[in-house]
Design an enzyme around this catalytic site. Structure first.
Site, PDB file in Angstrom:
ATOM      1  CB  SER A 164      30.465  39.989  44.762  1.00  0.00           C
ATOM      2  OG  SER A 164      29.767  38.800  45.080  1.00  0.00           O
ATOM      3  CE1 TYR A 177      35.691  37.625  44.228  1.00  0.00           C
ATOM      4  CE2 TYR A 177      33.776  36.323  44.849  1.00  0.00           C
ATOM      5  CZ  TYR A 177      34.422  37.143  43.955  1.00  0.00           C
ATOM      6  OH  TYR A 177      33.794  37.492  42.778  1.00  0.00           O
TER       7      TYR A 177
HETATM    8  P1  NAD Z   1      36.178  35.190  34.718  1.00  0.00           P
HETATM    9  O1  NAD Z   1      37.117  34.332  35.478  1.00  0.00           O
HETATM   10  O2  NAD Z   1      35.340  34.587  33.637  1.00  0.00           O
HETATM   11  O3  NAD Z   1      36.963  36.445  34.128  1.00  0.00           O
HETATM   12  C1  NAD Z   1      37.967  37.121  34.830  1.00  0.00           C
HETATM   13  C2  NAD Z   1      39.019  37.538  33.828  1.00  0.00           C
HETATM   14  O4  NAD Z   1      39.992  38.320  34.519  1.00  0.00           O
HETATM   15  C3  NAD Z   1      39.748  36.355  33.199  1.00  0.00           C
HETATM   16  O5  NAD Z   1      39.703  36.447  31.789  1.00  0.00           O
HETATM   17  C4  NAD Z   1      41.187  36.469  33.715  1.00  0.00           C
HETATM   18  O6  NAD Z   1      42.168  36.088  32.770  1.00  0.00           O
HETATM   19  C5  NAD Z   1      41.268  37.976  34.004  1.00  0.00           C
HETATM   20  N1  NAD Z   1      42.297  38.269  34.987  1.00  0.00           N
HETATM   21  C6  NAD Z   1      42.584  37.590  36.124  1.00  0.00           C
HETATM   22  N2  NAD Z   1      43.624  38.149  36.753  1.00  0.00           N
HETATM   23  C7  NAD Z   1      44.013  39.209  35.993  1.00  0.00           C
HETATM   24  C8  NAD Z   1      45.046  40.182  36.109  1.00  0.00           C
HETATM   25  N3  NAD Z   1      45.893  40.171  37.135  1.00  0.00           N
HETATM   26  N4  NAD Z   1      45.142  41.123  35.155  1.00  0.00           N
HETATM   27  C9  NAD Z   1      44.291  41.137  34.100  1.00  0.00           C
HETATM   28  N5  NAD Z   1      43.306  40.241  33.931  1.00  0.00           N
HETATM   29  C10 NAD Z   1      43.163  39.293  34.871  1.00  0.00           C
HETATM   30  O7  NAD Z   1      35.261  35.886  35.825  1.00  0.00           O
HETATM   31  P2  NAD Z   1      33.844  36.560  35.707  1.00  0.00           P
HETATM   32  O8  NAD Z   1      32.880  35.624  36.322  1.00  0.00           O
HETATM   33  O9  NAD Z   1      33.578  37.081  34.347  1.00  0.00           O
HETATM   34  O10 NAD Z   1      34.046  37.753  36.741  1.00  0.00           O
HETATM   35  C11 NAD Z   1      34.297  39.095  36.365  1.00  0.00           C
HETATM   36  C12 NAD Z   1      34.160  39.959  37.606  1.00  0.00           C
HETATM   37  O11 NAD Z   1      32.874  39.769  38.194  1.00  0.00           O
HETATM   38  C13 NAD Z   1      35.165  39.625  38.705  1.00  0.00           C
HETATM   39  O12 NAD Z   1      35.551  40.808  39.360  1.00  0.00           O
HETATM   40  C14 NAD Z   1      34.375  38.745  39.639  1.00  0.00           C
HETATM   41  O13 NAD Z   1      34.914  38.789  40.942  1.00  0.00           O
HETATM   42  C15 NAD Z   1      33.020  39.424  39.552  1.00  0.00           C
HETATM   43  N6  NAD Z   1      31.876  38.601  39.951  1.00  0.00           N
HETATM   44  C16 NAD Z   1      31.620  37.404  39.357  1.00  0.00           C
HETATM   45  C17 NAD Z   1      30.496  36.659  39.745  1.00  0.00           C
HETATM   46  C18 NAD Z   1      30.173  35.317  39.131  1.00  0.00           C
HETATM   47  O14 NAD Z   1      29.295  34.595  39.643  1.00  0.00           O
HETATM   48  N7  NAD Z   1      30.822  34.921  38.030  1.00  0.00           N
HETATM   49  C19 NAD Z   1      29.651  37.159  40.731  1.00  0.00           C
HETATM   50  C20 NAD Z   1      29.947  38.389  41.311  1.00  0.00           C
HETATM   51  C21 NAD Z   1      31.050  39.109  40.911  1.00  0.00           C
END
Ligand code: NAD
Length: 281
Positions: A164, A177
């Site tokens: 991130s 985080y």
């Molecule tokens: P999201 O919450 O839409 O998706 C995350 C998914 O991971 C969910 O479907 C959840 O059910 C699943 N999950 C959670 N715990 C789990 C586990 N123990 N085992 C298996 N699955 C599990 O999030 P997103 O925004 O699509 O984020 C995806 C990745 O990108 C993450 O690593 C997040 O930290 C990273 N990220 C997101 C953003 C943002 O702004 N959305 C920015 C930077 C990084």
């Protein structure tokens, strides 16, 4: 169907994606499937990945949904066996499951602004901090232990982690985080080095702020104008806008492609409209 940003042929490749029930990795699953890959979509939320795989299969692509907790090595091993049986051995792993938790988040940005009754740094719940570190770090390490074995056997493969922009400079309120994602950037370099002699490359993307169903109301007022926090984010973003999940797909398809990125390993690519490059002045 989405309009793919890059024309890369993944025909025959088995791509395992954790967190595929979510916003970012659901879009990645679609991009890989549309590029010819056989996608194994893993998530805690089986309904979400079943819906995704049904949608993609109805459109003629190959995708299968599996329930798997990225923190449970036995469950991962069980799913690994099913995937080998259904689709074949893993060529590409996307470690997408991750996220923050309110128990590891402070209410105030600065200690001198702490208010009685609000959660300060001193009230952070150690188990919440553990949860965030475990989900992001172990949740990347354990699936890699499971699925990279296939790649070592093939002497070829690719791992893509999701860091991130808060890994470069931490964001206020979310110390665990931010630190966990800094750990992911560091671990990406470690894996790249560790596996360099086996034909496996490992890279990461570092997305900036995205607008999602969960945070839309925190970022925008009902009339569509940015909230105070949103205005602050945009002020720190040279391109003055949020990142769209679709804008992560070009880098994803590029970094995982052996022909386009054959000499690229150990990089963490910011996709953040300039947020991490800007000092604020
Ligand atoms: P999201 O919450 O839409 O998706 C995350 C998914 O991971 C969910 O479907 C959840 O059910 C699943 N999950 C959670 N715990 C789990 C586990 N123990 N085992 C298996 N699955 C599990 O999030 P997103 O925004 O699509 O984020 C995806 C990745 O990108 C993450 O690593 C997040 O930290 C990273 N990220 C997101 C953003 C943002 O702004 N959305 C920015 C930077 C990084």
């Amino acid at each position: 169907m989405i309009n793919l940003p890059l024309n890369v042929d993944y025909t025959g490749k088995v791509v395992v994606i954790t967190g595929a029930g979510g916003l970012i990795c659901g879009a990645m699953a679609r991009a890989f499937a549309q590029s010819g890959a056989k996608v194994a979509a893993l998530d805690l939320n089986l309904d979400a990945v079943k819906r995704l795989s049904q949608e993609l299969c109805d459109e003629g692509f190959v995708c299968k949904g599996y329930e798997a907790n990225v923190l449970d090595p036995q469950a991962l091993e069980d799913v690994h066996k099913q995937i080998i049986n259904d689709l074949g051995k893993c060529d590409i792993l996307v470690n997408g499951a991750g996220g923050n938790n309110p128990r590891a988040t402070t209410d105030n940005e600065y200690q001198h602004e702490a208010i009685e009754g609000k959660k300060s740094f001193f009230d952070l719940d150690p188990s919440g901090v553990d949860f965030v570190f475990k989900l992001n770090f172990q949740g990347t390490l354990l699936p890699t232990q499971t699925f990279a074995k296939d790649m070592v056997e093939k002497q070829k493969g690719c791992i893509l982690n999701i860091s991130s922009m808060n890994a470069y400079t931490p964001l206020t309120k979310i110390p665990a985080y931010s630190a966990a994602k800094a750990g992911i950037s560091n671990f990406t370099q470690w894996l790249a080095t560790h596996f360099a002699g086996t034909g496996i490359r490992c890279n990461a993307i570092a997305p900036g702020f995205l607008v999602s169903a969960q945070n839309r109301s925190l970022l925008f007022n009902e009339d569509g104008t940015p909230t105070a926090r949103s205005a602050k984010i945009l002020k720190g973003t040279p391109m003055d806008r949020y990142v769209d999940a679709g804008e992560l797909l070009g880098a994803t398809l590029f970094l995982c492609d052996d022909r386009s990125a054959s000499a690229i390993t150990g990089v963490v690519l910011p996709i953040d409209c300039g947020f991490s490059a800007y000092s604020g002045v």
